[in-house]
Design an enzyme around this catalytic site. Structure first.
Site, PDB file in Angstrom:
ATOM      1  N   GLY A  11     -45.608  -7.120  24.100  1.00 35.21           N
ATOM      2  CA  GLY A  11     -47.128  -7.733  23.748  1.00 35.21           C
ATOM      3  C   GLY A  11     -47.518  -8.441  24.929  1.00 35.21           C
ATOM      4  O   GLY A  11     -46.909  -9.091  25.620  1.00 35.21           O
ATOM      5  N   ARG A  74     -44.650  -0.441  25.433  1.00 32.38           N
ATOM      6  CA  ARG A  74     -43.204  -0.511  24.775  1.00 32.38           C
ATOM      7  C   ARG A  74     -42.601   0.877  25.129  1.00 32.38           C
ATOM      8  O   ARG A  74     -43.372   2.061  25.044  1.00 32.38           O
ATOM      9  CB  ARG A  74     -43.346  -0.704  23.371  1.00 32.38           C
ATOM     10  CG  ARG A  74     -44.035  -1.917  23.003  1.00 32.38           C
ATOM     11  CD  ARG A  74     -43.730  -2.582  21.675  1.00 32.38           C
ATOM     12  NE  ARG A  74     -43.587  -3.939  21.598  1.00 32.38           N
ATOM     13  CZ  ARG A  74     -44.898  -4.635  21.296  1.00 32.38           C
ATOM     14  NH1 ARG A  74     -45.847  -4.021  20.844  1.00 32.38           N
ATOM     15  NH2 ARG A  74     -44.794  -5.870  21.358  1.00 32.38           N
ATOM     16  N   ASP A 105     -38.528 -11.490  24.407  1.00 29.56           N
ATOM     17  CA  ASP A 105     -36.953 -11.123  24.244  1.00 29.56           C
ATOM     18  C   ASP A 105     -36.642  -9.602  24.566  1.00 29.56           C
ATOM     19  O   ASP A 105     -35.631  -9.391  25.141  1.00 29.56           O
ATOM     20  CB  ASP A 105     -36.228 -11.644  23.119  1.00 29.56           C
ATOM     21  CG  ASP A 105     -36.932 -11.182  21.827  1.00 29.56           C
ATOM     22  OD1 ASP A 105     -38.044 -10.527  21.826  1.00 29.56           O
ATOM     23  OD2 ASP A 105     -36.209 -11.071  20.919  1.00 29.56           O
ATOM     24  N   THR A 128     -45.283 -14.613  25.989  1.00 28.27           N
ATOM     25  CA  THR A 128     -45.600 -14.008  24.420  1.00 28.27           C
ATOM     26  C   THR A 128     -46.192 -15.346  23.823  1.00 28.27           C
ATOM     27  O   THR A 128     -45.494 -16.428  24.029  1.00 28.27           O
ATOM     28  CB  THR A 128     -44.037 -13.856  23.904  1.00 28.27           C
ATOM     29  OG1 THR A 128     -44.177 -13.798  22.503  1.00 28.27           O
ATOM     30  CG2 THR A 128     -43.049 -14.642  24.144  1.00 28.27           C
ATOM     31  N   ASP A 130     -45.624 -15.935  20.674  1.00 27.83           N
ATOM     32  CA  ASP A 130     -44.941 -16.376  19.645  1.00 27.83           C
ATOM     33  C   ASP A 130     -44.204 -17.883  19.899  1.00 27.83           C
ATOM     34  O   ASP A 130     -43.713 -18.188  18.755  1.00 27.83           O
ATOM     35  CB  ASP A 130     -44.121 -15.347  19.018  1.00 27.83           C
ATOM     36  CG  ASP A 130     -44.918 -13.899  18.481  1.00 27.83           C
ATOM     37  OD1 ASP A 130     -46.012 -14.052  17.997  1.00 27.83           O
ATOM     38  OD2 ASP A 130     -44.328 -12.895  18.547  1.00 27.83           O
ATOM     39  N   ASP A 132     -41.182 -17.802  20.677  1.00 28.16           N
ATOM     40  CA  ASP A 132     -39.899 -17.493  19.647  1.00 28.16           C
ATOM     41  C   ASP A 132     -38.821 -17.531  20.510  1.00 28.16           C
ATOM     42  O   ASP A 132     -37.689 -16.730  20.254  1.00 28.16           O
ATOM     43  CB  ASP A 132     -40.058 -16.341  18.907  1.00 28.16           C
ATOM     44  CG  ASP A 132     -40.479 -15.239  19.988  1.00 28.16           C
ATOM     45  OD1 ASP A 132     -40.654 -15.185  21.140  1.00 28.16           O
ATOM     46  OD2 ASP A 132     -40.241 -13.806  19.324  1.00 28.16           O
ATOM     47  N   ARG A 174     -44.150 -13.728  12.601  1.00 25.87           N
ATOM     48  CA  ARG A 174     -43.501 -13.186  11.898  1.00 25.87           C
ATOM     49  C   ARG A 174     -41.992 -13.742  11.556  1.00 25.87           C
ATOM     50  O   ARG A 174     -41.420 -14.116  10.567  1.00 25.87           O
ATOM     51  CB  ARG A 174     -43.281 -11.480  11.918  1.00 25.87           C
ATOM     52  CG  ARG A 174     -42.788 -10.733  11.047  1.00 25.87           C
ATOM     53  CD  ARG A 174     -43.051  -9.580  11.333  1.00 25.87           C
ATOM     54  NE  ARG A 174     -44.254  -8.937  11.354  1.00 25.87           N
ATOM     55  CZ  ARG A 174     -44.968  -8.550  10.410  1.00 25.87           C
ATOM     56  NH1 ARG A 174     -44.466  -8.587   9.023  1.00 25.87           N
ATOM     57  NH2 ARG A 174     -46.281  -8.200  10.239  1.00 25.87           N
TER      58      ARG A 174
HETATM   59  P1  ADP Z   1     -41.398  -8.068  23.899  1.00 25.65           P
HETATM   60  O1  ADP Z   1     -40.708  -8.084  25.313  1.00 25.65           O
HETATM   61  O2  ADP Z   1     -42.473  -8.722  23.780  1.00 25.65           O
HETATM   62  O3  ADP Z   1     -40.027  -8.743  22.828  1.00 25.65           O
HETATM   63  P2  ADP Z   1     -40.447  -5.516  22.798  1.00 25.65           P
HETATM   64  O4  ADP Z   1     -39.480  -5.978  22.045  1.00 25.65           O
HETATM   65  O5  ADP Z   1     -41.439  -4.459  22.545  1.00 25.65           O
HETATM   66  O6  ADP Z   1     -41.354  -6.711  23.435  1.00 25.65           O
HETATM   67  O7  ADP Z   1     -39.679  -4.990  24.322  1.00 25.65           O
HETATM   68  C1  ADP Z   1     -40.407  -4.497  25.399  1.00 25.65           C
HETATM   69  C2  ADP Z   1     -39.855  -3.334  26.039  1.00 25.65           C
HETATM   70  O8  ADP Z   1     -38.386  -4.006  26.453  1.00 25.65           O
HETATM   71  C3  ADP Z   1     -39.253  -2.162  25.184  1.00 25.65           C
HETATM   72  O9  ADP Z   1     -40.363  -1.260  24.904  1.00 25.65           O
HETATM   73  C4  ADP Z   1     -38.016  -1.544  25.720  1.00 25.65           C
HETATM   74  O10 ADP Z   1     -38.577  -0.758  26.890  1.00 25.65           O
HETATM   75  C5  ADP Z   1     -37.526  -2.800  26.226  1.00 25.65           C
HETATM   76  N1  ADP Z   1     -36.482  -2.957  25.314  1.00 25.65           N
HETATM   77  C6  ADP Z   1     -36.378  -3.866  24.290  1.00 25.65           C
HETATM   78  N2  ADP Z   1     -35.242  -4.131  23.738  1.00 25.65           N
HETATM   79  C7  ADP Z   1     -34.364  -3.456  24.576  1.00 25.65           C
HETATM   80  C8  ADP Z   1     -32.985  -3.566  24.414  1.00 25.65           C
HETATM   81  N3  ADP Z   1     -32.126  -3.897  23.571  1.00 25.65           N
HETATM   82  N4  ADP Z   1     -32.277  -2.768  25.626  1.00 25.65           N
HETATM   83  C9  ADP Z   1     -33.241  -2.276  26.711  1.00 25.65           C
HETATM   84  N5  ADP Z   1     -34.458  -2.456  26.732  1.00 25.65           N
HETATM   85  C10 ADP Z   1     -35.048  -3.075  25.721  1.00 25.65           C
END
Ligand code: ADP
Length: 322
Positions: A11, A74, A105, A128, A130, A132, A174
């Site tokens: 995000g 993503r 995360d 982020t 959040d 969090d 959330r």
């Molecule tokens: P944020 O970084 O804001 O928490 P996301 O959870 O959507 O956002 O994660 C962003 C990107 O990081 C995902 O689209 C994916 O490419 C990568 N990612 C997320 N989780 C994993 C994971 N467990 N292992 C490897 N890559 C991940």
């Protein structure tokens, strides 16, 4: 080390541009004298080889802009072995020796995989809204998001007070009630409904009734998204108190906007630490803040740390909102 890359992932959050600017300018202007490449659209751009050279001028006029000039995405493919390997090959092809990941995360999990599987030097900056993440007191974008909510509360309160109406304002968060609590305390909200604390609707109804007797019928209730819908809460409160309520869902308004001073300064400090870590060969670490000092923590350890909710802040907000 001669060449690094920077990307934003997950995000978007206000302050990401200030962090990109910090990375690019510090890496190229400090004694490190590194070349910096910007990756478009997070891990997706890494897999597809969408990298371009950045210099001090590429980040001109960006410090005050929300969103991310590198764009974000993503990317499911990056969660697979083949996807990560492809990203690693691209980094090698561009002769990149270190990567700065700005994200939440999920993005840090991706960064950890790249480090674990290919021993590729990476560092993370927590971008982020959040707030969090357990290892850091604050994340980049949180302060701006709270100030955006606060400004909405200020405006809404004027109308609610004039009409003796109450209002449920739904905010993001959330899994983390920090936006609701910080904005609630700073905005003088009467109640905050957050995932970390038990919610007793009868208690809220009682409080609203008491407030009416005290001559106050314009309560503002901050609801963290995902707890219940603002329409459901409004209906139940209206039925049981007889007070007219309005609902407002702030949504994406909270994600954008010009970053606050606090977020810009935090972005700069994180960017400098991130580049220093790469130059010093300290890989696989994420940067954050503790007691207003910049810290860095091993990414695996950081991801294991559970976020602690500030119950005292919630208590203060609840008492002062009476
Ligand atoms: P944020 O970084 O804001 O928490 P996301 O959870 O959507 O956002 O994660 C962003 C990107 O990081 C995902 O689209 C994916 O490419 C990568 N990612 C997320 N989780 C994993 C994971 N467990 N292992 C490897 N890559 C991940």
């Amino acid at each position: 080390m001669k060449r690094i890359a920077v990307l934003t992932s997950g995000g978007d959050a206000p302050g990401m541009n200030a962090a990109i600017r910090g990375v690019v300018r510090y890496a190229s202007n400090s004694d490190a004298k590194l070349d910096v490449y910007g990756v478009q659209r997070g891990y997706e751009g890494l897999i597809k080889g969408k990298l371009s050279r950045m210099d001090g001028r590429s980040v001109s006029d960006t410090i005050h802009r929300g969103g991310t000039i590198l764009k974000t995405a993503r990317c499911m493919e990056f969660t697979t072995d083949a996807g990560i390997e492809q990203a690693f090959k691209v980094l090698k092809a561009y002769e990149i020796e270190g990567l700065v990941v700005i994200g939440g995360d999920g993005s840090f999990r991706g960064m950890k995989d790249l480090r674990d599987k290919f021993n590729f030097p990476c560092v993370g900056i927590p971008g982020t809204i959040d707030n969090d993440l357990g290892y850091t007191d604050f994340t980049l974008g949180f302060d701006t998001a709270v100030n955006t909510v606060l400004s909405a509360i200020n405006n809404i309160r004027d109308t609610m007070t004039s009409h003796d109406r109450a209002c449920v304002i739904e905010v993001m968060g959330r899994n983390c009630g920090d936006i609701a609590v910080y904005a609630g305390l700073a905005g003088g909200a009467e109640a905050m409904v957050v995932p970390e604390m038990p919610f007793d609707i009868d208690e809220l109804i009682e409080k609203m009734r008491r407030n009416v007797l005290k001559g106050k019928a314009s309560d503002i209730i901050i609801l963290a998204e995902g707890m219940t819908s603002c329409e459901t809460l409004k209906k139940e409160l209206e039925d049981k108190t007889g007070i007219t309520l309005r609902t407002i869902k702030l949504g994406y308004i909270q994600r954008g906007g010009t970053p606050t001073m606090a977020d810009r300064i935090f972005a700069a400090r994180c960017a400098v630490r991130a580049v220093d870590l790469l130059v010093q060969g300290k890989s696989g670490r994420v940067v954050g803040s503790k007691d207003n000092k910049i810290i860095d923590v091993e990414v695996g350890e950081a991801l294991k740390m559970k976020k602690t909710f500030d119950k005292d802040l919630y208590r203060i907000a609840t008492i002062l909102g009476q």
